[in-house]
Design a protein around this motif. Structure first.
Motif, short mmCIF file in Angstrom:
data_model
loop_
_atom_site.label_atom_id
_atom_site.label_comp_id
_atom_site.label_asym_id
_atom_site.label_seq_id
_atom_site.Cartn_x
_atom_site.Cartn_y
_atom_site.Cartn_z
N VAL A 328 84.11 50.05 31.85
CA VAL A 328 85.09 49.70 30.53
C VAL A 328 85.98 48.52 30.40
N ASN A 329 86.22 48.24 29.29
CA ASN A 329 87.08 47.43 28.63
C ASN A 329 88.00 47.70 27.79
N ALA A 330 89.47 47.45 28.34
CA ALA A 330 90.67 47.87 27.35
C ALA A 330 91.33 46.75 26.80
N GLN A 331 91.47 46.71 25.50
CA GLN A 331 91.94 45.37 24.94
C GLN A 331 93.21 45.84 24.00
N ALA A 332 94.12 44.88 23.92
CA ALA A 332 95.33 45.27 23.21
C ALA A 332 95.70 43.98 22.57
N GLY A 333 95.15 43.49 21.46
CA GLY A 333 95.52 42.45 20.64
C GLY A 333 94.74 41.22 21.03
N GLU A 334 93.50 41.45 21.72
CA GLU A 334 93.08 40.11 22.19
C GLU A 334 92.02 39.31 21.00
N ILE A 335 91.77 40.49 20.11
CA ILE A 335 90.93 40.17 18.90
C ILE A 335 91.57 40.17 17.81
N LYS A 357 89.18 54.72 15.11
CA LYS A 357 87.92 54.65 14.76
C LYS A 357 86.97 54.73 15.90
N VAL A 358 85.93 55.27 15.92
CA VAL A 358 84.93 55.50 16.97
C VAL A 358 83.62 55.22 16.64
N LYS A 359 82.94 54.39 17.12
CA LYS A 359 81.59 53.92 17.14
C LYS A 359 80.91 54.35 18.27
N THR A 360 79.49 54.72 18.21
CA THR A 360 78.70 55.23 19.13
C THR A 360 77.60 54.62 19.15
N GLU A 361 76.80 54.31 20.36
CA GLU A 361 75.34 53.68 20.17
C GLU A 361 74.54 54.00 21.44
N GLN A 362 73.26 54.16 21.31
CA GLN A 362 72.33 54.37 22.54
C GLN A 362 71.48 53.35 22.30
N ARG A 363 70.93 52.54 23.37
CA ARG A 363 70.18 51.50 23.28
C ARG A 363 69.53 51.21 24.45
N ASP A 378 82.75 53.07 21.59
CA ASP A 378 83.59 51.96 21.10
C ASP A 378 84.86 52.66 20.23
N THR A 379 85.87 52.37 20.78
CA THR A 379 87.11 53.08 19.88
C THR A 379 88.21 51.91 19.65
N LEU A 380 88.75 52.24 18.55
CA LEU A 380 89.96 51.41 17.94
C LEU A 380 91.03 52.15 17.37
N ARG A 381 92.20 52.01 18.39
CA ARG A 381 93.15 52.93 17.98
C ARG A 381 93.94 51.95 16.98
N THR A 382 95.07 52.71 16.20
CA THR A 382 95.75 51.77 15.20
C THR A 382 96.83 50.70 16.16
N GLY A 383 96.98 49.66 15.43
CA GLY A 383 97.70 48.81 16.09
C GLY A 383 96.61 47.77 16.85
N GLY A 384 95.42 47.84 16.70
CA GLY A 384 94.33 46.94 17.59
C GLY A 384 94.21 47.19 18.76
N LYS A 414 83.24 59.48 25.16
CA LYS A 414 84.38 59.65 23.94
C LYS A 414 85.35 60.26 24.69
N GLU A 415 85.43 61.17 25.40
CA GLU A 415 86.68 61.84 25.90
C GLU A 415 87.51 60.71 26.88
N ILE A 416 86.70 59.83 27.67
CA ILE A 416 87.37 58.98 28.40
C ILE A 416 88.07 57.92 27.57
N ALA A 417 87.18 57.33 26.62
CA ALA A 417 87.57 56.33 25.98
C ALA A 417 88.99 56.75 25.10
N LEU A 418 88.88 58.11 24.62
CA LEU A 418 90.03 58.31 23.75
C LEU A 418 91.40 59.07 24.76
N SER A 419 91.32 58.99 25.86
CA SER A 419 92.40 59.36 26.81
C SER A 419 93.77 58.80 26.18
N PRO A 420 94.61 59.16 26.43
CA PRO A 420 95.82 58.59 26.29
C PRO A 420 96.47 57.92 27.43
N LYS A 421 95.87 57.83 28.59
CA LYS A 421 96.10 57.12 29.75
C LYS A 421 96.06 55.48 29.57
#
Length: 424
Positions: A328-335, A357-363, A378-384, A414-421
């Motif tokens: 996992v990589n969690a980012q807040a304002g780095e991009i 926003k949610v983007k999924t991929e299998q490769r 890959d998930t993007l919450r409001t506020g970046g 997806k459930e992990i990525a969207l967790s409020p924690k």
């Protein structure tokens, strides 16, 4: 290869422990990269560990150097930075001014003295060393050469530096990396009588082992932050040259003796103390590893390995059907907002009622492991605020698949990525 270019290569190879697409650990890796720069700074004289390593990865020192006793004295990673010249000086537009480098000393120890010390510590008084090059302490000091004992020419290098002994980077220099992040043969750590810490590492130049170039390393760091690091290869160059022998020339015992010698003390004492590392702002919430190791095992698999730093974390899960790496990589304002908008546009992107926003991929995997599958949410919450979770059907991206699919389903990722924690 110029010193600065080699550092960039060291950081790139450290990233081989992580996915290189999806911007998951690349675009967002700028923040982690700043941490790696701090961690690698002690090793910068030779270019590369691990990261972890890595890194370690991503680790002369003795009471004699800092108060009596015999020398027992590292840095991190495995890349050789070619010094500008045997004299250590630079000319023209590349002229070196010690004032420009906070890691350079006064120049009390010359490049010629570095070479002489290096040769004296090698078997047979260094008579087998050819093409030596070095930098004195008017720059980050290092020495390199080609060692030939009649069994094949081999590159060997050593660098000296200082790091903040109380910072996280110092500890990372002498920690063995997780095998889920870096494939290697052996790695051991030892605390010496004077409190210095020693790492002995036997691994590979290329994580996917597409070429059988081996690299062995000895890294030592003292309680005061003095660092001596030596690396050797079984080829005349770490990259771009064919393997010339089955193993590097020096044994680990000889490598240990090389980095713990008190003859490096004059050069080490000429280096300025490292400034404490400036803290890098963490994400707006707990560190990633705390969250991931809380969320991932809830789906029934046992946690068998874990690691990470700050906004990046990994766990290895095993449900009895084979190991599976989850990152996992969690980012807040780095991009930037523009870059995020580009990344989360087009087909495959869904928008939840709250605007996330949610983007999924299998490769297929990209690190060389046979039949490795790579699933990403890959998930993007409001506020970046962004969280990217990836899972693999292997305990390491560099190892063959251990199961048909990753241990977690796409819905679970997806459930992990969207967790409020992740952010609170």
């Amino acid at each position: 290869m110029p010193f600065e270019d080699d550092l960039g290569e060291a950081l790139r190879r450290t990233g081989d422990g992580f996915p290189v697409d999806q911007r998951v650990l690349v675009d967002g890796g700028e923040l982690r990269g700043r941490r790696m720069v701090a961690r690698r700074r002690a090793a910068v004289v030779t270019g590369t560990v691990l990261a972890m390593a890595v890194v370690g990865t991503v680790g002369a020192y003795s009471g004699g150097l800092f108060g009596g006793g015999s020398g027992n004295g590292g840095a991190d990673e495995v890349n050789v930075a070619a010094p500008p010249s045997a004299s250590g000086s630079r000319t023209g537009k590349d002229a070196f001014d010690p004032k420009d480098d906070p890691y350079a000393g006064t120049g009390a120890v010359t490049a010629e003295q570095m070479i002489a010390t290096f040769k004296a510590l090698l078997p047979e008084g260094g008579t087998r060393l050819t093409a030596p090059e070095a930098r004195g302490t008017d720059a980050p000091p290092m020495v390199t050469g080609i060692y030939d004992d009649g069994k094949g020419r081999a590159a060997i290098s050593l660098g000296l530096s200082r790091t903040d002994p109380n910072g996280g980077p110092a500890e990372q220099l002498v920690n063995c990396p997780s095998k889920s992040q870096l494939d290697y043969q052996t790695c051991t750590t030892e605390k010496l009588a004077d409190g210095s810490r020693l790492l002995l590492f036997q691994g590979y130049e290329f994580p996917d082992r597409r070429v059988d170039t081996k690299v062995w390393r000895a890294t030592l760091i003292t309680p005061q932050g003095f660092v001596v690091d030596a690396s050797e290869w079984n080829s005349p160059a770490e990259k771009g040259a064919p393997v010339s022998r089955s193993l590097p020339p020096l044994t680990l015992a000889q490598m240990k003796a090389l980095v713990t010698s008190d003859t490096w003390h004059p050069a080490l004492n000429d280096l300025p103390a490292a400034k404490p590392d400036k803290p890098v702002p963490p994400m707006a919430g707990p560190v990633a590893l705390d969250v991931l190791q809380d969320l991932a095992p809830k789906y029934g698999a046992q946690l068998v390995d874990k690691g990470g730093e700050g906004n990046y974390a990994f766990v290895v899960l095993d449900d009895g059907k084979g190991k599976s790496l989850v990152q996992v990589n969690a980012q807040a304002g780095e991009i930037s907002a523009d870059e995020l908008a580009r990344m989360f546009s087009g087909p495959g992107v869904t928008v939840l009622p709250d605007g996330t926003k949610v983007k999924t991929e299998q490769r297929p995997g990209e690190k060389g492991g046979k039949n490795v599958a790579w699933w990403t949410v890959d998930t993007l919450r409001t506020g970046g605020k962004r969280v990217v979770v990836s899972a693999f059907n292997s305990g390491s991206q560099n190892a063959p698949a251990t199961r048909k699919e990753p241990v977690l389903t796409m819905d679970q990722l997806k459930e992990i990525a969207l967790s409020p924690k992740w952010f609170h």
